[in-house]
Write an enzyme that holds these catalytic residues in place. Structure first.
Site, PDB file in Angstrom:
ATOM      1  N   CYS A 143       0.893  -1.168   0.000  1.00  0.00           N
ATOM      2  CA  CYS A 143       0.000   0.000   0.000  1.00  0.00           C
ATOM      3  C   CYS A 143       0.920   1.203   0.000  1.00  0.00           C
ATOM      4  O   CYS A 143       1.149   1.833   1.026  1.00  0.00           O
ATOM      5  CB  CYS A 143      -0.881  -0.014   1.237  1.00  0.00           C
ATOM      6  SG  CYS A 143      -1.979  -1.424   1.294  1.00  0.00           S
ATOM      7  N   GLY A 174       4.166   7.101  -1.419  1.00  0.00           N
ATOM      8  CA  GLY A 174       5.528   6.643  -1.688  1.00  0.00           C
ATOM      9  C   GLY A 174       6.551   7.080  -0.659  1.00  0.00           C
ATOM     10  O   GLY A 174       7.753   6.916  -0.868  1.00  0.00           O
ATOM     11  N   GLY A 175       6.093   7.617   0.465  1.00  0.00           N
ATOM     12  CA  GLY A 175       7.020   8.062   1.507  1.00  0.00           C
ATOM     13  C   GLY A 175       7.923   6.924   1.974  1.00  0.00           C
ATOM     14  O   GLY A 175       9.154   7.053   2.002  1.00  0.00           O
ATOM     15  N   ASP A 203       1.908  -1.311   4.943  1.00  0.00           N
ATOM     16  CA  ASP A 203       1.599  -0.066   5.665  1.00  0.00           C
ATOM     17  C   ASP A 203       0.111   0.176   5.400  1.00  0.00           C
ATOM     18  O   ASP A 203      -0.262   0.883   4.467  1.00  0.00           O
ATOM     19  CB  ASP A 203       2.472   1.065   5.109  1.00  0.00           C
ATOM     20  CG  ASP A 203       2.286   2.366   5.863  1.00  0.00           C
ATOM     21  OD1 ASP A 203       2.131   2.319   7.089  1.00  0.00           O
ATOM     22  OD2 ASP A 203       2.291   3.441   5.216  1.00  0.00           O
ATOM     23  N   CYS A 236      -0.994   4.083  11.109  1.00  0.00           N
ATOM     24  CA  CYS A 236      -0.852   5.385  11.787  1.00  0.00           C
ATOM     25  C   CYS A 236      -2.087   5.624  12.654  1.00  0.00           C
ATOM     26  O   CYS A 236      -2.718   6.661  12.580  1.00  0.00           O
ATOM     27  CB  CYS A 236      -0.643   6.513  10.786  1.00  0.00           C
ATOM     28  SG  CYS A 236      -1.965   6.688   9.580  1.00  0.00           S
TER      29      CYS A 236
HETATM   30  C1  SAM Z   1      -1.396   4.506   4.902  1.00  0.00           C
HETATM   31  S1  SAM Z   1      -1.515   4.838   3.199  1.00  0.00           S
HETATM   32  C2  SAM Z   1       0.062   4.332   2.645  1.00  0.00           C
HETATM   33  C3  SAM Z   1       1.131   5.359   2.871  1.00  0.00           C
HETATM   34  C4  SAM Z   1       2.420   4.985   2.194  1.00  0.00           C
HETATM   35  N1  SAM Z   1       2.879   3.670   2.607  1.00  0.00           N
HETATM   36  C5  SAM Z   1       3.511   5.995   2.446  1.00  0.00           C
HETATM   37  O1  SAM Z   1       4.310   5.809   3.367  1.00  0.00           O
HETATM   38  O2  SAM Z   1       3.593   6.978   1.728  1.00  0.00           O
HETATM   39  C6  SAM Z   1      -2.533   3.543   2.680  1.00  0.00           C
HETATM   40  C7  SAM Z   1      -2.638   3.385   1.191  1.00  0.00           C
HETATM   41  O3  SAM Z   1      -3.345   2.169   0.972  1.00  0.00           O
HETATM   42  C8  SAM Z   1      -4.037   2.291  -0.227  1.00  0.00           C
HETATM   43  N2  SAM Z   1      -5.062   1.223  -0.246  1.00  0.00           N
HETATM   44  C9  SAM Z   1      -6.260   1.168   0.368  1.00  0.00           C
HETATM   45  N3  SAM Z   1      -6.874  -0.007   0.124  1.00  0.00           N
HETATM   46  C10 SAM Z   1      -6.035  -0.705  -0.671  1.00  0.00           C
HETATM   47  C11 SAM Z   1      -6.100  -1.977  -1.276  1.00  0.00           C
HETATM   48  N4  SAM Z   1      -7.155  -2.777  -1.113  1.00  0.00           N
HETATM   49  N5  SAM Z   1      -5.063  -2.375  -2.037  1.00  0.00           N
HETATM   50  C12 SAM Z   1      -3.988  -1.576  -2.221  1.00  0.00           C
HETATM   51  N6  SAM Z   1      -3.877  -0.358  -1.683  1.00  0.00           N
HETATM   52  C13 SAM Z   1      -4.881   0.070  -0.902  1.00  0.00           C
HETATM   53  C14 SAM Z   1      -4.555   3.696  -0.246  1.00  0.00           C
HETATM   54  O4  SAM Z   1      -4.788   4.121  -1.571  1.00  0.00           O
HETATM   55  C15 SAM Z   1      -3.406   4.448   0.428  1.00  0.00           C
HETATM   56  O5  SAM Z   1      -2.585   5.027  -0.524  1.00  0.00           O
END
Ligand code: SAM
Length: 593
Positions: free
Chosen positions: A305, A309-310, A459, A510
């Site tokens: 997830c 991209g952080g 994540d 988070c």
């Molecule tokens: C907590 S954020 C990720 C932050 C990222 N790891 C970073 O550090 O920049 C969660 C991400 O999960 C994605 N997401 C939600 N449901 C998902 C799924 N079923 N499959 C893949 N990605 C998913 C969202 O689009 C979101 O970008």
């Protein structure tokens, strides 16, 4: 539920704390103050002392999990921004020293003198992180809460601009007050007027669990108790500034700065567009999550997830950009964000794809079956990972020339639809189309075979109840919190299959919600006996929660067992580290049968 021991942290890791100024009135404020109907005195009205609103059952659950006093501290901490900005330096392009020098120059030359003023002892607000291994992290100290003089003692009340809660949260992090965030304004406000900025908070509606702001954009305020939600706005003033537009302009133009907020309750520098590609503003626990994964040069890593991209880019830098990181996300547009960030940071080991994490495992025979299907009725929409990486669909930071000459096809390249091959040949002949200019397209993946990664980061999407500053939390219910946990467990089921034996799986969120943290870890350890909690380096977060929680509806949630709490990292927003609420668990993957 037994509360876990609190780990004492070494404050020298952090930028030195600045003086905090809390009025005694703010310390004794009752939890229900936003519901008061009596007009409050000027000093308690024109100040910043928000109280986070929770669904009562959620509050009850968190009170049990953390203890009422501890949860009250967490809840209070969530309403404030962290006292420092945390910057990750892109060591592929520059050094901490060079960044510190540039930032110092930028801050000294900035027209906003507030950052210079906060350092009463003459020291620089910028310092290198002292945590071993994190010397590429730079802290910039902010300050607050400051007591602001709103001129409330004068004959007439201050002119006001009322902003949405989301706008206010951004402003507390250092942003300006932009036009779309403005909801209401005092009558006869002209450009150049001094205004107090306050927050329009969600209010309870007639039905249980129903919250809304219930105010038409463009409402006129008088600064009098007869104003809509006058009492409810008490203690929700975030600063004093100068209007950049008249009242009429604020509700006519679509964008731009509405108020130049020069006198803020919290002063934090905004690094928007500063040193692009050289630095990345990132919360400390997110950087620690990348370290917990312990990525090694040359490895193949999946970030399930990944957007924006952080962590993906943090992992790439730890690998010195050597190896392969597959950055997946469900959202096409967000995948483009990852591409943009990777390109900006000059990282070439990152490939991206659109993939639903709930469907990220693809058995080898299913892979060719669905590819056959794709040839027929869904041409080009489903493409295997091998096809993507060999055919430019999986966009990466690699140069065009490098990619087009690449013959690398990890899975033998036999899962490529003919339509895709034709399309890609054409693309290579014609060059990138307009939408492909900077990673304009994200390839879809149909998943990966089991055991195909050395390490996986999950994540997970979560309730985000650790993010700060947060001014409202009333929408989450115990049921929605439980549902987040259910969704995360399903993702974890997939992640577990994708890590090879001997590999590593890191799970992070988070949120401060145990249903999404400790309870998910419990589920994983109970269901997959080949998983074990692994030590994390660095370990600067506190311990997890142990025990169980019984809900009034009979639902029982099992958390960590004694001995496991010190293996996870739980970042407590009310602790000395002053970070967002965050949780990290690292699993070692043993023999699977
Ligand atoms: C907590 S954020 C990720 C932050 C990222 N790891 C970073 O550090 O920049 C969660 C991400 O999960 C994605 N997401 C939600 N449901 C998902 C799924 N079923 N499959 C893949 N990605 C998913 C969202 O689009 C979101 O970008």
């Amino acid at each position: 539920m037994k509360k876990a021991r609190v780990l004492l942290l070494n404050p020298s890791f952090l930028p030195r704390a600045t003086t905090t100024i809390f009025s005694s009135a703010s310390q004794t404020r009752l939890l229900s103050h936003q519901m008061e109907t009596k007009p409050s005195s000027d000093s308690s009205r024109y100040c910043y002392d928000p109280v986070l609103r929770w669904d009562p059952q959620v509050e009850d659950y968190f009170n049990k999990a953390y203890g009422a006093d501890h949860f009250a501290r967490i809840s209070k901490a969530l309403t404030r921004p962290s006292s420092y900005s945390c910057i990750r330096v892109n060591t592929v392009k520059t050094t901490s020293e060079a960044v510190i020098e540039k930032l110092t120059k930028i801050l000294n030359e900035s027209e906003d003198g507030s950052l210079k003023l906060v350092q009463s002892d003459g020291s620089s607000p910028i310092s290198k992180c002292q945590i071993p291994g994190l010397d590429y992290v730079v802290f910039v100290r902010g300050s607050g809460p400051h007591r602001i003089e709103y001129g409330s003692g004068l004959e007439s009340p201050p002119k006001e601009v009322l902003v949405s809660r989301k706008c206010a949260e951004a402003v507390l992090r250092g942003a300006q007050v932009y036009v779309p965030g403005v909801l209401a304004c005092t009558a006869h406000v002209e450009k150049g007027d001094a205004v107090a900025v306050c927050v329009a908070m969600e209010q309870p509606g007639d039905d249980e669990g129903d919250w809304s702001v219930n105010m038409t954009r463009g409402t006129t305020l008088q600064g009098l108790p007869s104003d809509p939600f006058y009492c409810e706005r008490s203690g929700l003033y975030i600063g004093m500034g100068t209007t950049m537009l008249s009242r009429a302009g604020m509700f006519r133009v679509p964008h731009g700065v509405a108020v130049d907020l020069s006198n803020r309750v919290f002063r934090l520098p905004s690094f928007y567009n500063v040193l692009e590609g050289e630095i990345f503003l990132q919360n400390l626990p997110s950087i620690v999550a990348a370290h917990a994964l312990d990525p090694q040069k040359g490895e193949r890593i999946l970030d399930m997830c990944a957007a924006p991209g952080g962590k993906t880019t943090a992992i790439a830098i730890l690998m010195n950009d050597e190896g392969e990181i597959v950055a997946a996300d469900r959202s096409h547009n967000k995948v483009l964000d990852v591409q943009k960030l990777s390109a900006e940071m000059g990282l070439s080991c990152i490939t991206t794809c659109k993939l639903d994490a709930l469907k990220s495992v693809c058995l080898p025979n299913a892979l060719s079956d669905s590819t056959t299907l794709a040839n027929g009725d869904n041409i080009g929409s489903v493409t295997s990972h091998s096809a993507l990486s060999s055919n430019e669909e999986m966009a990466s930071g690699r140069s065009e020339a490098e990619k087009s000459s690449s013959t690398e096809q990890p899975n033998g390249g036999d899962n490529v639809s003919q339509a895709e091959i034709r399309k890609n040949k054409e693309r290579l002949r014609n060059g990138r189309g307009r939408t492909q200019s900077q990673g304009g397209r994200a390839g879809k993946s149909q998943g990966f075979p089991p055991n195909s990664f050395d390490r996986v980061l999950l994540d997970a999407p979560c309730s985000a109840l650790g993010l700060r500053p947060r001014l409202f939390a009333g929408l989450e219910t115990v049921i929605s919190l439980r549902n987040h946990g259910r969704y995360q467990r399903k993702m974890l089921d997939q992640a577990v299959q994708l890590v090879r034996v001997g590999g590593v799986l890191v799970y992070s969120t988070c949120t401060i919600n145990p249903s999404e943290n400790e309870a998910v870890v419990r589920y994983a350890l109970d269901k997959y006996k080949f998983l074990s909690l692994a030590p994390q380096h660095p370990r600067i977060g506190g311990p997890g929660l142990i025990g169980r929680c019984e809900f009034p509806d009979g639902y029982v949630e099992e958390l960590l067992k004694p001995g496991e709490e010190e293996m996870v990292q739980k970042f407590d927003p009310s602790s000395e580290l002053d970070t967002i609420g965050f949780f990290i668990a690292k699993f070692s993957v043993g023999p699977k049968d």
